[in-house]
Scaffold this motif. Structure first.
Motif, PDB file in Angstrom:
ATOM      1  N   LYS A 170      -8.178   4.832  -4.834  1.00  0.00           N
ATOM      2  CA  LYS A 170      -7.032   4.395  -4.097  1.00  0.00           C
ATOM      3  C   LYS A 170      -6.484   3.044  -4.681  1.00  0.00           C
ATOM      4  O   LYS A 170      -7.162   2.073  -4.919  1.00  0.00           O
ATOM      5  CB  LYS A 170      -7.556   3.924  -2.680  1.00  0.00           C
ATOM      6  CG  LYS A 170      -6.544   3.362  -1.873  1.00  0.00           C
ATOM      7  CD  LYS A 170      -6.526   3.474  -0.536  1.00  0.00           C
ATOM      8  CE  LYS A 170      -7.815   2.557   0.356  1.00  0.00           C
ATOM      9  NZ  LYS A 170      -8.016   2.781   1.676  1.00  0.00           N
ATOM     10  N   LEU A 171      -5.259   3.014  -5.073  1.00  0.00           N
ATOM     11  CA  LEU A 171      -4.447   2.004  -5.421  1.00  0.00           C
ATOM     12  C   LEU A 171      -3.532   1.526  -4.656  1.00  0.00           C
ATOM     13  O   LEU A 171      -2.893   1.930  -3.952  1.00  0.00           O
ATOM     14  CB  LEU A 171      -3.789   2.459  -6.911  1.00  0.00           C
ATOM     15  CG  LEU A 171      -4.366   3.003  -8.080  1.00  0.00           C
ATOM     16  CD1 LEU A 171      -3.498   3.533  -9.202  1.00  0.00           C
ATOM     17  CD2 LEU A 171      -5.590   2.438  -8.553  1.00  0.00           C
TER      18      LEU A 171
ATOM     19  N   LYS B 185      -5.268   8.771  -9.610  1.00  0.00           N
ATOM     20  CA  LYS B 185      -4.895   7.412  -9.227  1.00  0.00           C
ATOM     21  C   LYS B 185      -3.783   7.315  -8.408  1.00  0.00           C
ATOM     22  O   LYS B 185      -2.767   7.497  -8.962  1.00  0.00           O
ATOM     23  CB  LYS B 185      -4.901   6.716 -10.530  1.00  0.00           C
ATOM     24  CG  LYS B 185      -6.075   6.699 -11.424  1.00  0.00           C
ATOM     25  CD  LYS B 185      -6.073   5.926 -12.727  1.00  0.00           C
ATOM     26  CE  LYS B 185      -7.200   5.697 -13.134  1.00  0.00           C
ATOM     27  NZ  LYS B 185      -7.341   5.318 -14.466  1.00  0.00           N
ATOM     28  N   VAL B 186      -4.026   7.336  -7.093  1.00  0.00           N
ATOM     29  CA  VAL B 186      -3.068   7.320  -6.146  1.00  0.00           C
ATOM     30  C   VAL B 186      -2.891   6.210  -5.036  1.00  0.00           C
ATOM     31  O   VAL B 186      -3.922   5.804  -4.931  1.00  0.00           O
ATOM     32  CB  VAL B 186      -3.117   8.745  -5.521  1.00  0.00           C
ATOM     33  CG1 VAL B 186      -2.699   9.749  -6.392  1.00  0.00           C
ATOM     34  CG2 VAL B 186      -4.519   8.784  -5.003  1.00  0.00           C
TER      35      VAL B 186
ATOM     36  N   LYS C  22       0.819  -1.185  -0.069  1.00  0.00           N
ATOM     37  CA  LYS C  22      -0.005   0.017  -0.094  1.00  0.00           C
ATOM     38  C   LYS C  22       0.814   1.269   0.107  1.00  0.00           C
ATOM     39  O   LYS C  22       0.362   2.354  -0.286  1.00  0.00           O
ATOM     40  CB  LYS C  22      -0.994   0.134   1.204  1.00  0.00           C
ATOM     41  CG  LYS C  22      -0.398   0.041   2.697  1.00  0.00           C
ATOM     42  CD  LYS C  22      -1.410   0.234   3.747  1.00  0.00           C
ATOM     43  CE  LYS C  22      -1.711   1.396   4.215  1.00  0.00           C
ATOM     44  NZ  LYS C  22      -2.532   1.688   5.375  1.00  0.00           N
ATOM     45  N   ALA C  23       2.075   1.249   0.536  1.00  0.00           N
ATOM     46  CA  ALA C  23       2.815   2.372   0.664  1.00  0.00           C
ATOM     47  C   ALA C  23       3.237   3.031  -0.808  1.00  0.00           C
ATOM     48  O   ALA C  23       3.103   2.487  -1.943  1.00  0.00           O
ATOM     49  CB  ALA C  23       4.178   2.063   1.242  1.00  0.00           C
TER      50      ALA C  23
ATOM     51  N   ASP D  43      -1.874   7.063   0.919  1.00  0.00           N
ATOM     52  CA  ASP D  43      -1.647   8.527   1.534  1.00  0.00           C
ATOM     53  C   ASP D  43      -1.934   9.775   0.806  1.00  0.00           C
ATOM     54  O   ASP D  43      -2.466  10.842   1.536  1.00  0.00           O
ATOM     55  CB  ASP D  43       0.083   8.546   1.708  1.00  0.00           C
ATOM     56  CG  ASP D  43       0.805   8.183   0.282  1.00  0.00           C
ATOM     57  OD1 ASP D  43       0.061   7.463  -0.471  1.00  0.00           O
ATOM     58  OD2 ASP D  43       1.756   8.987   0.110  1.00  0.00           O
ATOM     59  N   LEU D  44      -2.315   9.634  -0.245  1.00  0.00           N
ATOM     60  CA  LEU D  44      -2.745  10.747  -1.200  1.00  0.00           C
ATOM     61  C   LEU D  44      -4.101  10.636  -1.416  1.00  0.00           C
ATOM     62  O   LEU D  44      -4.749  11.716  -1.201  1.00  0.00           O
ATOM     63  CB  LEU D  44      -2.002  10.925  -2.622  1.00  0.00           C
ATOM     64  CG  LEU D  44      -0.435  11.010  -2.594  1.00  0.00           C
ATOM     65  CD1 LEU D  44      -0.145  11.214  -4.179  1.00  0.00           C
ATOM     66  CD2 LEU D  44      -0.020  12.280  -1.522  1.00  0.00           C
ATOM     67  N   GLU D  45      -4.504   9.454  -1.559  1.00  0.00           N
ATOM     68  CA  GLU D  45      -6.317   9.244  -1.724  1.00  0.00           C
ATOM     69  C   GLU D  45      -6.916   9.999  -0.327  1.00  0.00           C
ATOM     70  O   GLU D  45      -7.982  10.352  -0.719  1.00  0.00           O
ATOM     71  CB  GLU D  45      -6.351   7.866  -1.637  1.00  0.00           C
ATOM     72  CG  GLU D  45      -7.942   7.653  -2.115  1.00  0.00           C
ATOM     73  CD  GLU D  45      -8.674   7.055  -0.792  1.00  0.00           C
ATOM     74  OE1 GLU D  45      -9.985   7.170  -1.035  1.00  0.00           O
ATOM     75  OE2 GLU D  45      -8.180   6.972   0.113  1.00  0.00           O
ATOM     76  N   ARG D  46      -6.337   9.705   0.738  1.00  0.00           N
ATOM     77  CA  ARG D  46      -7.140  10.237   1.932  1.00  0.00           C
ATOM     78  C   ARG D  46      -7.078  11.781   1.895  1.00  0.00           C
ATOM     79  O   ARG D  46      -7.981  12.348   2.633  1.00  0.00           O
ATOM     80  CB  ARG D  46      -6.390   9.773   3.177  1.00  0.00           C
ATOM     81  CG  ARG D  46      -5.117  10.386   3.516  1.00  0.00           C
ATOM     82  CD  ARG D  46      -4.617   9.486   4.668  1.00  0.00           C
ATOM     83  NE  ARG D  46      -3.018   9.999   4.986  1.00  0.00           N
ATOM     84  CZ  ARG D  46      -2.327   9.644   5.758  1.00  0.00           C
ATOM     85  NH1 ARG D  46      -2.365   8.327   6.382  1.00  0.00           N
ATOM     86  NH2 ARG D  46      -1.059   9.752   5.649  1.00  0.00           N
TER      87      ARG D  46
END
Ligand SMILES: NC(=O)C1=CN([C@@H]2O[C@H](COP(=O)(O)OP(=O)(O)OC[C@H]3O[C@@H](n4cnc5c(N)ncnc54)[C@H](OP(=O)(O)O)[C@@H]3O)[C@@H](O)[C@H]2O)C=CC1
Ligand SMILES: O=C(O)CCC(=O)C(=O)O
Ligand SMILES: [Mg+2]
Length: 420
Positions: free
Chosen positions: A402-403, A388-389, A350-351, A392-395
């Motif tokens: 969230k990818l 498409k992130v 996920k990182a 950490d960026l999606e939140r």
């Protein structure tokens, strides 16, 4: 130079990067590049970044022959040690390498393997370019004003590891020497004490500051700021400032001027083609990062200040998932992200691999593969702009998708194909 590796195989197909006496690299189209995936999230971001770097190399008519080398947990499994000679020798032999983060225990246990690699390979400059990518969410109003390149001295300061543990005979010897012989008896409290030493040398300072000024001149930057806490640590951080100015004044002629000269002789108007060297005290500089971001360009500082400041500046451009870096020495580059092994996210795919991917971009640029580097930046920016992130960026992005780390890398690879 060849070396008899104990447990790693040198890829049969690749060629070796060579360097001549003056440090110029000869880079083949299919170089062998050692890679350490790293601990914690290194297992996720290492392979993800590798895919993107492969795609960028291929899209520009080249290939990378990766040579997996080991440090930290993977080295303990394979070699029963933290940092095998194979790894250090591979980076020496092939000149250019990339690593993910390595975990360091706090307060006890082995010393940092990251610091050990920098010291063993004399990678004296830790360079962390901190710039904003389009579409990346940030806690500040104008993140695009952040465009600083941190040059952090990498081999000395309190990171040199000269310290003694409370309760040992050694620390008591040092206490006696510092107290009784050097006259600082009243400065130290009674009872258990730990003592560390902070070496800052003229040699270490001057080569780092020289590197930062050369970079600033080559890249049309308008200033280099020496950051120090020389008001308090006069003979270490204060000396860093003084030696830094000595380099600027004695080695660069009239094209490099100090801030005093700028005001005394030019009324604050920077003459075309000059570089201004200035200095700031570190605590003030940490607020200037936020309040006067655009006034700073290249920063030269010592190990601890550079460590703190590059994480703080990284927050302004979207966090540690984004911030890249690389360590440089004579004829050597070891790229690595600013972030650590983030154990709580380890192995979850996920990182954010962007920091490691952009560290690879720095490595490619060092190899002269600027076209591949630009392609990487454009492709990453495209993924993030299309929301498409990773988590950490999606939140922080409304409507973001969230990818996983691996999916994000695949998306960047698709963009590389489309852009090339
Ligand atoms: N060069 C190196 O190898 C370095 C190694 N270290 C070592 O790493 C270990 C852990 O250090 P720690 O203090 O937790 O700092 P880390 O940099 O590992 O992580 C801190 C936080 O930053 C965010 N973060 C970091 N990397 C990413 C990423 N790729 N994608 C998304 N978010 C990210 C996460 O925040 P959130 O959970 O809020 O999303 C994470 O919890 C320590 O042993 C330390 O010594 C530390 C720095 C550099
Ligand atoms: O070596 C470590 O574990 C931490 C190093 C670090 O924080 C850095 O180099 O930015
Ligand atoms: Mg750090």
């Amino acid at each position: 130079m060849s070396y008899d590796y104990e447990k790693v195989e040198v890829p049969a197909d690749g060629e070796t990067i060579t360097a001549d006496e003056d440090g110029t690299l000869d880079v083949p189209e299919n170089p062998i590049i050692p890679i350490i995936h790293g601990d914690g999230i290194g297992k996720d971001v290492g392979p993800a970044a590798q895919k993107v770097l492969d795609a960028a190399a291929e899209a520009t008519g080249r290939s990378v022959e990766w040579m997996r080398v080991y440090a930290g947990s993977t080295a303990r499994e394979k070699y029963d040690e933290n940092l095998p000679d194979d790894t250090v020798e591979a980076i020496k032999q092939f000149h250019v390498a990339i690593k993910g983060p390595l975990t360091t225990p706090v307060g006890a246990g082995f010393r940092s393997l990251n610091v050990a690699l920098r010291q063993k390979l004399d990678l004296f400059a830790n360079v962390r370019p901190t710039y904003h990518l389009d579409g990346v969410p940030s806690p500040v109003k104008e993140p695009s004003t952040m465009d600083m390149v941190f040059f952090r001295e990498n081999t000395e300061d309190v990171y040199a590891g000269i310290e003694w543990e409370a309760g040992t005979d050694e620390v008591e010897q040092v206490r006696d020497f510092v107290g009784e012989e050097m006259g600082f008896e009243d400065t130290m409290h009674d009872g258990p004490i730990g003592i560390g030493v902070k070496p800052i040398s003229e040699y270490g300072t001057k080569r780092l500051v020289r590197e930062s000024i050369d970079y600033a001149i080559e890249n049309d930057r308008d200033s280099v700021t020496l950051v120090h806490k020389g008001n308090i640590m006069k003979f270490t951080e204060g000396a860093f400032r003084d030696w830094g100015y000595e380099v600027a004044e004695e080695e660069y002629g009239e094209d490099v001027i100090t801030e005093d000269t700028l005001w005394d002789e030019h009324d604050g108007e920077q003459p075309e083609g000059t570089l201004v060297v200035k200095d700031r005290i570190a605590d003030n500089m940490l607020q200037q990062l936020l309040t006067r971001t655009g006034d700073y360009s290249v920063i030269a500082t010592m190990n601890l200040n550079g460590d703190y400041m590059s994480d703080a500046a990284g927050a302004q451009i979207g966090g540690l998932g984004i911030a890249p870096g690389a360590n440089f020495g004579q004829k050597r580059c070891l790229a690595e992200p600013v972030h650590g092994s983030a154990p709580k996210h380890a192995g979850e795919d996920k990182a954010n691999p962007t920091a490691m991917i952009l560290s690879g971009r720095l490595m490619f640029e060092y190899m002269g593969w600027d076209d591949a580097g630009q392609l990487i930046r454009d492709a990453v920016e495209e993924s993030i702009s299309s929301k498409k992130v990773t988590y950490d960026l999606e939140r922080q992005i409304e409507g973001g998708e969230k990818l996983k780390a691996s999916e994000f890398a695949e998306n960047v690879v698709e963009n590389i194909h489309e852009l090339s």
